[in-house]
Scaffold this motif. Sequence first.
Motif, mmCIF file in Angstrom:
data_model
loop_
_atom_site.group_PDB
_atom_site.id
_atom_site.type_symbol
_atom_site.label_atom_id
_atom_site.label_comp_id
_atom_site.label_asym_id
_atom_site.label_seq_id
_atom_site.Cartn_x
_atom_site.Cartn_y
_atom_site.Cartn_z
ATOM 1 N N MET A 1 57.025 30.221 7.283
ATOM 2 C CA MET A 1 57.822 29.349 8.133
ATOM 3 C C MET A 1 59.278 29.408 7.684
ATOM 4 O O MET A 1 59.583 29.307 6.502
ATOM 5 C CB MET A 1 57.289 27.919 8.030
ATOM 6 N N SER A 2 60.152 29.554 8.639
ATOM 7 C CA SER A 2 61.576 29.596 8.341
ATOM 8 C C SER A 2 62.162 28.195 8.454
ATOM 9 O O SER A 2 61.906 27.478 9.425
ATOM 10 C CB SER A 2 62.268 30.532 9.330
ATOM 11 N N LEU A 3 62.923 27.809 7.461
ATOM 12 C CA LEU A 3 63.540 26.486 7.450
ATOM 13 C C LEU A 3 64.959 26.551 7.992
ATOM 14 O O LEU A 3 65.637 27.569 7.858
ATOM 15 C CB LEU A 3 63.577 25.935 6.026
ATOM 16 N N THR A 4 65.398 25.446 8.560
ATOM 17 C CA THR A 4 66.783 25.356 9.018
ATOM 18 C C THR A 4 67.695 25.171 7.805
ATOM 19 O O THR A 4 67.228 24.846 6.701
ATOM 20 C CB THR A 4 66.970 24.167 9.971
ATOM 21 N N ALA A 5 68.976 25.336 8.014
ATOM 22 C CA ALA A 5 69.947 25.117 6.937
ATOM 23 C C ALA A 5 69.864 23.678 6.436
ATOM 24 O O ALA A 5 69.960 23.419 5.230
ATOM 25 C CB ALA A 5 71.352 25.450 7.416
ATOM 26 N N GLU A 6 69.669 22.737 7.349
ATOM 27 C CA GLU A 6 69.573 21.322 6.970
ATOM 28 C C GLU A 6 68.328 21.082 6.113
ATOM 29 O O GLU A 6 68.377 20.365 5.122
ATOM 30 C CB GLU A 6 69.543 20.448 8.231
ATOM 31 N N GLN A 7 67.214 21.672 6.493
ATOM 32 C CA GLN A 7 65.983 21.511 5.718
ATOM 33 C C GLN A 7 66.128 22.128 4.331
ATOM 34 O O GLN A 7 65.690 21.543 3.342
ATOM 35 C CB GLN A 7 64.804 22.119 6.470
ATOM 36 N N ARG A 8 66.771 23.284 4.246
ATOM 37 C CA ARG A 8 67.011 23.894 2.932
ATOM 38 C C ARG A 8 67.930 23.024 2.083
ATOM 39 O O ARG A 8 67.742 22.901 0.878
ATOM 40 C CB ARG A 8 67.600 25.300 3.093
ATOM 41 N N ARG A 9 68.922 22.377 2.728
ATOM 42 C CA ARG A 9 69.821 21.472 2.002
ATOM 43 C C ARG A 9 69.038 20.287 1.438
ATOM 44 O O ARG A 9 69.247 19.886 0.293
ATOM 45 C CB ARG A 9 70.951 20.968 2.906
ATOM 46 N N ILE A 10 68.130 19.737 2.221
ATOM 47 C CA ILE A 10 67.319 18.606 1.760
ATOM 48 C C ILE A 10 66.521 19.011 0.524
ATOM 49 O O ILE A 10 66.512 18.299 -0.481
ATOM 50 C CB ILE A 10 66.379 18.107 2.878
ATOM 51 N N LEU A 11 65.868 20.162 0.592
ATOM 52 C CA LEU A 11 65.080 20.626 -0.554
ATOM 53 C C LEU A 11 65.970 20.897 -1.759
ATOM 54 O O LEU A 11 65.601 20.553 -2.894
ATOM 55 C CB LEU A 11 64.281 21.869 -0.179
ATOM 56 N N ALA A 12 67.140 21.470 -1.533
ATOM 57 C CA ALA A 12 68.068 21.725 -2.640
ATOM 58 C C ALA A 12 68.539 20.413 -3.261
ATOM 59 O O ALA A 12 68.655 20.301 -4.490
ATOM 60 C CB ALA A 12 69.257 22.552 -2.161
#
Length: 59
Positions: A1-12
């Motif tokens: 599954m590919s994450l959005t930039a916002e979702q990657r920011r949340i995880l980061a």
Amino acid sequence: MSLTAEQRRILADINATRPVSDADANWAVAAGYAAQAEDGDIDLTQEGRRHVDSSQLQG
């Protein structure tokens, strides 16, 4: 599954122990990318860490 930039920011942010909103934390937990302790602490699961690690390689 590919994450959005916002979702990657949340995880980061979770990985770096920066505060995230309740909605962001709830999304990460519901998606299986994070686990929340009874005291409110949140940390990434192995799957969540995999997404943070791979996104950092692409960045």
